[in-house]
Motif scaffolding. Structure first.
Motif, short mmCIF file in Angstrom:
data_model
loop_
_atom_site.label_atom_id
_atom_site.label_comp_id
_atom_site.label_asym_id
_atom_site.label_seq_id
_atom_site.Cartn_x
_atom_site.Cartn_y
_atom_site.Cartn_z
N ASP A 49 0.79 -1.18 -0.07
CA ASP A 49 0.07 0.05 -0.04
C ASP A 49 0.83 1.16 -0.03
O ASP A 49 2.02 1.28 0.45
CB ASP A 49 -0.97 0.04 1.26
N PHE A 50 0.47 2.29 -0.54
CA PHE A 50 1.11 3.64 -0.71
C PHE A 50 2.36 3.37 -1.47
O PHE A 50 3.46 3.82 -1.15
CB PHE A 50 1.34 4.05 0.64
N CYS A 51 2.41 2.61 -2.57
CA CYS A 51 3.59 2.05 -3.13
C CYS A 51 4.67 3.04 -3.62
O CYS A 51 5.84 2.63 -3.84
CB CYS A 51 3.39 0.82 -4.09
N ASP A 73 -1.34 3.05 -5.28
CA ASP A 73 -0.98 4.31 -4.79
C ASP A 73 -1.75 5.18 -5.68
O ASP A 73 -2.29 4.89 -6.83
CB ASP A 73 0.62 4.95 -5.34
N LEU A 74 -2.05 6.54 -5.13
CA LEU A 74 -3.06 7.44 -5.94
C LEU A 74 -2.40 8.28 -6.69
O LEU A 74 -2.99 8.99 -7.24
CB LEU A 74 -4.28 7.95 -5.05
N ASP A 75 -1.17 8.42 -6.42
CA ASP A 75 -0.36 9.33 -7.46
C ASP A 75 0.37 8.72 -8.77
O ASP A 75 1.07 7.77 -8.53
CB ASP A 75 0.60 10.10 -6.41
N GLU A 103 -4.82 3.76 -7.15
CA GLU A 103 -6.11 3.91 -6.51
C GLU A 103 -5.75 4.26 -5.06
O GLU A 103 -4.74 4.27 -4.59
CB GLU A 103 -6.67 2.25 -6.59
N ASN A 104 -6.66 4.63 -4.48
CA ASN A 104 -6.73 4.90 -2.90
C ASN A 104 -6.74 3.67 -2.22
O ASN A 104 -7.44 2.72 -2.45
CB ASN A 104 -8.13 5.75 -2.57
N VAL A 105 -5.90 3.50 -0.92
CA VAL A 105 -5.76 2.36 -0.27
C VAL A 105 -7.32 2.36 0.49
O VAL A 105 -7.44 1.12 1.34
CB VAL A 105 -4.60 2.39 0.68
N LEU A 106 -7.94 3.33 0.74
CA LEU A 106 -9.34 3.37 1.16
C LEU A 106 -10.64 2.61 0.35
O LEU A 106 -11.51 2.47 0.81
CB LEU A 106 -9.62 4.48 1.94
C1 LIG Z 1 5.71 8.49 2.12
S1 LIG Z 1 5.21 8.10 0.53
C2 LIG Z 1 6.03 6.25 0.49
C3 LIG Z 1 6.18 5.71 -1.00
C4 LIG Z 1 6.87 4.33 -0.92
N1 LIG Z 1 5.96 3.51 0.05
C5 LIG Z 1 8.23 4.60 -0.40
O1 LIG Z 1 8.57 3.90 0.45
O2 LIG Z 1 8.81 4.99 -1.31
C6 LIG Z 1 3.65 7.86 0.50
C7 LIG Z 1 2.83 7.63 -0.49
O3 LIG Z 1 1.64 7.16 -0.47
C8 LIG Z 1 0.73 7.89 -1.52
N2 LIG Z 1 -0.64 7.99 -0.86
C9 LIG Z 1 -0.99 9.07 0.05
N3 LIG Z 1 -2.19 8.80 0.65
C10 LIG Z 1 -2.73 7.62 -0.39
C11 LIG Z 1 -3.76 6.93 -0.26
N4 LIG Z 1 -5.04 7.33 0.51
N5 LIG Z 1 -4.00 5.74 -0.99
C12 LIG Z 1 -3.21 5.34 -2.15
N6 LIG Z 1 -1.74 6.20 -1.88
C13 LIG Z 1 -1.68 7.24 -1.03
C14 LIG Z 1 1.48 8.97 -1.94
O4 LIG Z 1 1.25 9.29 -3.30
C15 LIG Z 1 2.97 8.54 -1.84
O5 LIG Z 1 3.42 7.89 -3.16
#
Ligand SMILES: C[S@@+](CC[C@H](N)C(=O)[O-])C[C@H]1O[C@@H](n2cnc3c(N)ncnc32)[C@H](O)[C@@H]1O
Length: 271
Positions: A49-51, A73-75, A103-106
């Motif tokens: 998640d949040f990949c 990841d949503l970005d 996508e959103n992790v929620l």
């Molecule tokens: C701190 S970074 C970490 C990225 C990755 N895990 C790493 O270690 O490099 C946080 C990531 O979470 C993503 N993110 C934030 N809120 C999110 C959500 N609700 N659903 C999916 N991704 C999300 C952001 O786009 C960002 O890429």
């Protein structure tokens, strides 16, 4: 004719982030070994998640030909960077076992897996207890029976004040800056800067390459929310200390921690 100045290539912040912050090869071994230790069986599917640039997903697919990885990841920006730089490093067989969703992790309907990893404190983005609970509940409902959720966390007195931490790497300095801490809301803002030594010897500052606006969650809060979401048990993996007093990178399951200025740990929920 006046020659225009050459335009420097855009700064590759993900390249420096990868070198300064990430250790996906170590992370995947920890995830696999933790699953083995708790479940006494072998995992197959991992969801990151949040990949971001999904470095962990790529390492997972490399670890065994049986392993599949799903990244969420949503970005679009880090995902497309990962497609161009991380996925292309894999063999064809491993690359076919990495599935990325913007996508959103929620969101409902995320892939069901044996391990969900929420790393680099990404879940600290959720500031309300209700939202963290919604996230953990979504993770719970998308884990296979016996699956585990692994969420890293950090804290300590050093994280409750303004500070700047400098780490030297070959050719650049990694700067982790904390901008204050609000004791009422437990919120803090963090920036990552890179000071890069150029060929000329000049140091160029690339400020504010990444910014995080987070709530500083405690281990206890995260464990309590996991249990409320149905996780059968929760565990904490705490880092050992090396001779010079820094963390040694070895995380073991503990019942209690120890006082230190700054610590990193993993909270694990067992479905
Ligand atoms: C701190 S970074 C970490 C990225 C990755 N895990 C790493 O270690 O490099 C946080 C990531 O979470 C993503 N993110 C934030 N809120 C999110 C959500 N609700 N659903 C999916 N991704 C999300 C952001 O786009 C960002 O890429």
């Amino acid at each position: 004719m006046k020659l225009s100045k050459p335009v420097p290539p855009p700064f590759d912040k993900y390249h420096f982030y990868r070198r300064a912050v990430q250790s996906p090869d170590v992370d995947v071994r920890f995830l696999r070994d933790t699953y083995r230790e708790l479940r006494k069986s072998e995992p197959n599917d991992l969801r990151e998640d949040f990949c971001g640039t999904f470095a962990i997903s790529c390492e997972w697919a490399k670890l065994s030909p049986k392993y599949r990885a799903f990244g969420i990841d949503l970005d679009h920006e880090p995902i497309s960077y990962g497609m161009a730089h991380n996925l292309t490093e894999l063999s064809k067989s491993a690359a076919e076992r990495v599935i990325i969703r913007e996508e959103n992790v929620l969101s409902p309907g995320l892939p069901k897996v044996d391990i969900i990893a929420a790393m680099n404190f990404s879940h600290y983005i959720f500031k309300a207890r209700e939202t963290m609970k919604q996230y953990f509940a979504n993770a719970y409902s998308t884990l296979n029976d016996g699956g585990i959720l692994v969420a890293d966390c950090f804290g300590g007195p050093a994280c409750q004040k303004q500070n700047k931490d400098f780490t030297e790497h070959r050719g650049f300095t990694y700067v982790w800056e904390q901008v204050g801490y609000d004791p009422v809301t437990s919120e803090a803002v963090f920036h990552i800067h890179f000071n890069v030594k150029e060929k000329s010897g000049k140091v160029r500052r690339h400020k504010h390459q990444f910014t995080y606006d987070w709530r500083m969650w405690t281990i206890l809060e995260l464990r309590e929310i996991m249990l409320e979401c149905g996780f059968k048990k929760t565990h904490v993996y705490w880092e050992g200390t090396s001779r010079n007093g820094d963390g040694d990178g070895v995380f073991t399951r503990v019942q209690s921690g120890e006082v230190c200025e700054a610590w990193v740990a993993y909270v694990v929920g067992e479905r």
